[in-house]
Design an enzyme around this catalytic site. Structure first.
Site, short mmCIF file in Angstrom:
data_model
loop_
_atom_site.label_atom_id
_atom_site.label_comp_id
_atom_site.label_asym_id
_atom_site.label_seq_id
_atom_site.Cartn_x
_atom_site.Cartn_y
_atom_site.Cartn_z
N ASN A 1 32.66 56.52 -19.72
CA ASN A 1 32.83 57.56 -18.70
C ASN A 1 31.74 58.62 -18.74
O ASN A 1 31.46 59.27 -17.72
CB ASN A 1 34.22 58.19 -18.84
CG ASN A 1 35.29 57.26 -18.29
OD1 ASN A 1 35.48 57.18 -17.08
ND2 ASN A 1 35.96 56.53 -19.17
N THR B 1 44.02 55.19 -10.68
CA THR B 1 42.92 54.52 -10.00
C THR B 1 43.19 53.07 -10.07
O THR B 1 42.66 52.38 -10.90
CB THR B 1 41.57 54.73 -10.61
OG1 THR B 1 41.26 56.06 -10.52
CG2 THR B 1 40.49 54.07 -9.78
N THR C 1 25.47 57.61 -14.23
CA THR C 1 24.07 57.72 -14.64
C THR C 1 23.57 56.42 -15.22
O THR C 1 22.40 56.28 -15.51
CB THR C 1 23.90 58.84 -15.68
OG1 THR C 1 24.77 58.59 -16.79
CG2 THR C 1 24.22 60.19 -15.07
N LYS D 1 43.63 45.92 -9.48
CA LYS D 1 42.46 46.36 -10.22
C LYS D 1 42.77 47.72 -10.81
O LYS D 1 43.60 48.48 -10.32
CB LYS D 1 41.21 46.43 -9.34
CG LYS D 1 41.20 47.46 -8.23
CD LYS D 1 40.84 48.89 -8.60
CE LYS D 1 39.52 48.98 -9.33
NZ LYS D 1 39.24 50.44 -9.68
N GLU E 1 39.71 51.25 -20.13
CA GLU E 1 38.33 51.34 -20.58
C GLU E 1 38.26 51.60 -22.08
O GLU E 1 38.81 52.58 -22.59
CB GLU E 1 37.62 52.46 -19.81
CG GLU E 1 37.41 52.11 -18.35
CD GLU E 1 37.03 53.28 -17.48
OE1 GLU E 1 36.56 53.04 -16.36
OE2 GLU E 1 37.20 54.43 -17.91
#
Length: 427
Positions: free
Chosen positions: A422, A211, A427, A200, A291
């Protein structure tokens, strides 16, 4: 989904093409090798209701090698993995992975939660606690909801299956858009050998582990020290040769399990070739799933003194925000590529530089060549329109001298979507 496209784009000096060609892609993932089981379930750790708890179980007698984040700020699960691997002499058999909470920067509670999870799973699997490893991924500073995790262990163990690789690959994702799993098979020493893998990663990806979580499995036996050394070489040419955004994570881990009849010494190089094929394919899948990315970026560097130096230049080019935004804009701005290469800390003669963007040569002997800018831009756009991990790769080739070193790195373009993802992450 299984990634079964053409994967044998290895560096010529990483392994011989003859050894790599022994391996053929097969359907499946981390549970494809004989005796391995995996599972993935929705335990309720994520507010989204998506799968969030995975388990990989290796057969009795397995050995395990590990590579972990180089960050000074490490999650509790990373420290636990290191401690347990040392305590069991590399004989770990299980890894539990939760997604949603990184369990990093959570103090003593984080360590105790990781230990408690390993103890609870060890009891259910009837294993020594040192043979159970823990990995976590998600938001930093957020502890694991332990009551939820512990309640998920019984159904997770019950779901273990030799066909559970896809479910496990789905349960470890965070901002990823696609599952990343892969499997290979070859005949070595008159017997069938399989390698499986899952990973992942989508953001906070940078060389020296990123990550990302990566898991490899193999159904032959290998001595512990040889297996660890093999994994390090493979990781250096795969997971440590990719970048999405230049940020290194607190939780990065790559674990490799081997279990089965001991493989003869003369076949270890072929095994390593297969392990590298699998790891590179997973690394490319992570970079492609960066991303907001629209294409994969592959940089090949040749002509320096050694392979390590070549990979360093390639990683620097892949990680350049200016190069990445130029690729996203389909702008053949070759100056950004050579400028990034010059910042890698590797000596080379600028007057010897030759540069290609796909089939288009842009430089020779350190000077620009006339080229069709519209055709070069169209080349990049065609990669964006290409099929996933098949013909969606923008290829850059940089020759900086006549040295024997060569190496590759992988990244992706940088879009405004990355900023939006990001900016809104917590939020």
């Amino acid at each position: 989904m299984a990634l079964v496209e053409d994967v044998f784009s290895l560096s010529p000096k990483a392994v011989s093409s003859a050894l790599a060609s022994l391996w053929r892609p097969i359907q499946g993932g981390v549970s494809a090798p004989l005796g391995f089981q995996a599972a993935g379930i929705t335990a309720g750790l994520k507010d989204s209701g998506k799968p969030d708890l995975a388990l990989l179980l290796a057969p009795e007698g397995a050995v395990c090698a590990g590579m972990f984040t180089t960050s000074l700020v490490r999650a509790a699960c990373v420290d636990l993995c290191v401690d347990h691997l040392q305590a069991c002499g590399g004989k770990a058999r299980a890894v539990l992975i939760n997604s949603g909470q990184a369990n990093a920067c959570t103090g003593e509670r984080g360590w105790l939660d990781s230990l408690r999870a390993s103890q609870a799973l060890a009891g259910r699997l009837e294993l020594p606690v040192e043979q159970v490893l823990i990995c976590s991924t998600g938001v930093i500073g957020v502890p694991i909801p332990m009551d939820t995790l512990l309640a998920g262990l019984d159904p997770l163990v019950e779901a273990l299956s030799d066909e559970g690789g896809a479910e496990a690959a789905g349960a470890i994702l965070t901002t990823d858009l696609v599952e990343k799993q892969f499997a290979l098979e070859a005949e070595l020493g008159g017997r069938s050998v399989r390698i499986g893998g899952m990973a992942k990663g989508s953001g906070m990806i940078h060389p020296d582990m990123a990550t990302m979580l990566g898991y490899l499995s193999c159904d032959v036996g290998v001595e512990v020290d040889a297996w660890q050394a093999m994994l390090k070489r493979v990781v250096d040419c795969s997971f440590n040769a990719m970048t999405v955004d230049g940020d290194t994570s607190t939780n990065d881990s790559c674990l490799a399990f081997a279990a089965g009849e001991l493989l003869e010494q003369e076949h270890l190089q072929a095994l390593e070739a297969g392990l590298l094929v699998a790891a590179q394919q997973l690394a490319k899948a992570i970079a492609r799933d960066g991303e907001g990315a629209t294409c994969l970026l592959e940089v090949q560097v040749e002509g320096v003194v050694g392979d390590v130096e070549a990979r360093r230049i390639a990683r620097t080019v892949c990680g350049s925000s200016l190069v990445k935004t130029a690729v996203h804009g389909r702008d053949p701005n070759w100056g950004r590529i050579v400028a990034a290469a010059g910042c890698a800390g590797v000596p080379f003669d600028p007057a010897a530089v030759a540069l290609w963007l796909g089939p288009h040569q842009l430089m020779e002997f350190g000077e620009p060549l006339p080229f069709d800018r519209l055709a070069a831009s169209r080349y990049m756009q065609e990669r964006v329109d290409g099929s996933y991990l098949c013909d969606d790769t923008v290829q850059i080739r940089l020759v900086v001298g006549d040295g024997s070193g060569d190496g590759m790195a992988w990244g992706c373009d940088l879009s405004d979507q990355y900023v939006r993802i990001n900016a809104d992450y917590t939020t």
